[in-house]
Design an enzyme around this catalytic site. Structure first.
Site, PDB file in Angstrom:
ATOM      1  N   ASP A 175      -3.140   1.603   7.129  1.00 15.36           N
ATOM      2  CA  ASP A 175      -2.286   1.238   6.003  1.00 15.36           C
ATOM      3  C   ASP A 175      -1.960  -0.246   5.998  1.00 15.36           C
ATOM      4  O   ASP A 175      -1.954  -0.887   4.940  1.00 15.36           O
ATOM      5  CB  ASP A 175      -1.003   2.071   6.040  1.00 15.36           C
ATOM      6  CG  ASP A 175      -1.276   3.559   5.904  1.00 15.36           C
ATOM      7  OD1 ASP A 175      -2.278   3.907   5.259  1.00 15.36           O
ATOM      8  OD2 ASP A 175      -0.495   4.368   6.429  1.00 15.36           O
TER       9      ASP A 175
ATOM     10  N   ASP B 132       0.859  -1.187   0.000  1.00 17.81           N
ATOM     11  CA  ASP B 132       0.000   0.000   0.000  1.00 17.81           C
ATOM     12  C   ASP B 132       0.896   1.239   0.000  1.00 17.81           C
ATOM     13  O   ASP B 132       1.754   1.390   0.880  1.00 17.81           O
ATOM     14  CB  ASP B 132      -0.900   0.005   1.239  1.00 17.81           C
ATOM     15  CG  ASP B 132      -1.820   1.222   1.276  1.00 17.81           C
ATOM     16  OD1 ASP B 132      -2.680   1.329   0.392  1.00 17.81           O
ATOM     17  OD2 ASP B 132      -1.659   2.061   2.185  1.00 17.81           O
TER      18      ASP B 132
ATOM     19  N   GLU C 265      -1.988  -1.497  -5.796  1.00 18.39           N
ATOM     20  CA  GLU C 265      -3.282  -0.916  -6.156  1.00 18.39           C
ATOM     21  C   GLU C 265      -3.140  -0.137  -7.456  1.00 18.39           C
ATOM     22  O   GLU C 265      -2.157   0.578  -7.663  1.00 18.39           O
ATOM     23  CB  GLU C 265      -3.774   0.003  -5.047  1.00 18.39           C
ATOM     24  CG  GLU C 265      -5.220   0.439  -5.188  1.00 18.39           C
ATOM     25  CD  GLU C 265      -5.726   1.196  -3.979  1.00 18.39           C
ATOM     26  OE1 GLU C 265      -6.916   1.540  -3.944  1.00 18.39           O
ATOM     27  OE2 GLU C 265      -4.916   1.438  -3.059  1.00 18.39           O
TER      28      GLU C 265
END
Length: 393
Positions: free
Chosen positions: A350, A184, A269
């Site tokens: 996170d 992330d 992502e």
């Protein structure tokens, strides 16, 4: 596997003058060919590389463009090939329509194929030059390597670089492992891994922000035009930008190489950074984090070494989804860094997002289906059923 090795070199005055002429001619030929193809496009006609090559031959015979004969013909032909690739990508809807090259803003570069240079005994000599380039060999080329193309460039800070494209036998798949990691990206922490490890953001731009602002103010006070003082001030600003960029790229190279070596599968992502930098409050921090460059490095190194990079759909609610029970929260503002789910699990925002990304990536490899946002959580549905049992008729 072909790999480019980039080095800095220090040309003599004669070599610098020759390369500057070559850059100018390359830009001129590219713009003229683009103008010719654009005019043909308005007439619903297509012009290909062979036709622009014939145009170049005709241009060289004119008195106005006779100076094109003073430089090597190889970079001029290569720029026409680059234009052909640009149009191929445009017609294939992979890129926008090609743009004209600007003398001040466009990258100064020239590409030479094997007929335009000589590489012997570790010395590189370009066409139209009598002496080899003074290259700072910061790392050795692969043993027995013979460059197929050589690209010479000059950046805005005035530094000269040469890039040699060679076959690199050392690039081969690494031994397979069973490790996978979810990644992330963020601003306070550049990366947060599903293992719980957090990598602080180096904030390279912030370290030189005061120096950069001072140099930019000095540049703004110079009279606009071609004056030597303004050019000197512009180079000073460019050198600061170059130092920031070099530090950032070096850090990303080390980080991505470590991640690729240690993990077989890496899940990230699929962010639209282009849209995110429109946020004026976060644009500078997002640009300094260089998420797009991080992803690009991760993907091509994974391809080199036999690893797999999976990009999860950008609408997947990685931050709002409980990695323990699967419950989906209604809202999760950016100010919320830790939160507690109804199941009693307390999450670091996170780390939880990285764990959810890893789970989504594993599901994607098993099922082969796209990862989409959950409109309603199975965990939440089951909890609601328990609280409100159905009445018997």
């Amino acid at each position: 596997m072909k790999r480019a090795f980039k080095y800095r070199f220090y040309p003599t005055d004669a070599q610098a003058a020759e390369l500057s002429r070559t850059f100018g001619c390359v830009r001129k030929v590219y713009n003229m060919a683009l103008a010719a193809r654009t005019q043909a496009w308005t007439r619903q006609e297509r012009v290909n590389y062979n036709q622009t090559s014939a145009m170049l031959t005709a241009w060289k015979k004119t008195e106005e463009l006779a100076y094109l004969n003073d430089v090597s013909s190889v970079p001029l032909q290569q720029t026409l090939r680059h234009l052909q690739v640009a149009f191929t990508n445009f017609f294939g809807k992979r890129a926008k329509y090609p743009r004209f090259k600007s003398r001040k803003k466009s990258r100064k570069s020239a590409e030479y194929t094997t007929s335009g240079f000589r590489f012997r005994d570790g010395q590189l000599t370009l066409a139209k030059m009598s002496e080899p380039l003074d290259i700072a060999w910061s790392r050795a080329l692969p043993e027995g390597a013979s460059p197929s193309t050589v690209t010479v460039s000059q950046d805005a800070a005035g530094r000269w670089f040469v890039s040699l494209l060679c076959e690199d036998p050392s690039v081969k798949p690494l031994p397979a492992t069973d490790t996978a990691v979810g990644i992330d990206v963020g601003l306070d922490h550049l990366l947060t891994l599903s293992t719980g490890e957090k990598i602080a953001s180096p904030r390279h731009e912030r370290r030189d922000r005061a120096r950069l602002a001072k140099a930019q103010r000095e540049l703004a006070r110079k009279a606009k035009g071609e004056g030597a003082n303004r050019a000197r001030a512009r180079r000073k600003v460019a050198r600061i930008h170059a130092r920031i960029t070099d530090r950032r790229r070096d850090g990303l190279h080390k980080l991505t190489s470590k991640l690729v070596r240690e993990n077989q599968m890496l899940v990230i992502e699929d962010l639209t950074v282009r849209n995110m930098v429109r946020n004026r409050s976060l644009a500078r921090a997002i640009s300094d984090a260089a998420w797009s460059e991080f992803r690009s490095m991760l993907e091509y190194k994974a391809a080199w070494y036999g690893r797999e990079v999976i990009a999860v759909d950008r609408w997947f609610p990685s931050s709002k989804l409980c990695s323990a029970c699967g419950a989906l929260q209604d809202k999760m503002p950016l100010s919320v860094r830790t939160w507690t789910c109804d199941c009693g699990t307390t999450h670091d925002r996170d780390v939880n997002a990285a764990q959810n990304l890893l789970g989504a990536g594993l599901a994607l490899t098993v099922c082969g289906a796209g990862v989409r946002p959950q409109r309603s959580s199975p965990g939440r549905r089951s909890a609601m059923k328990q609280k409100t049992p159905r009445r018997e008729p």
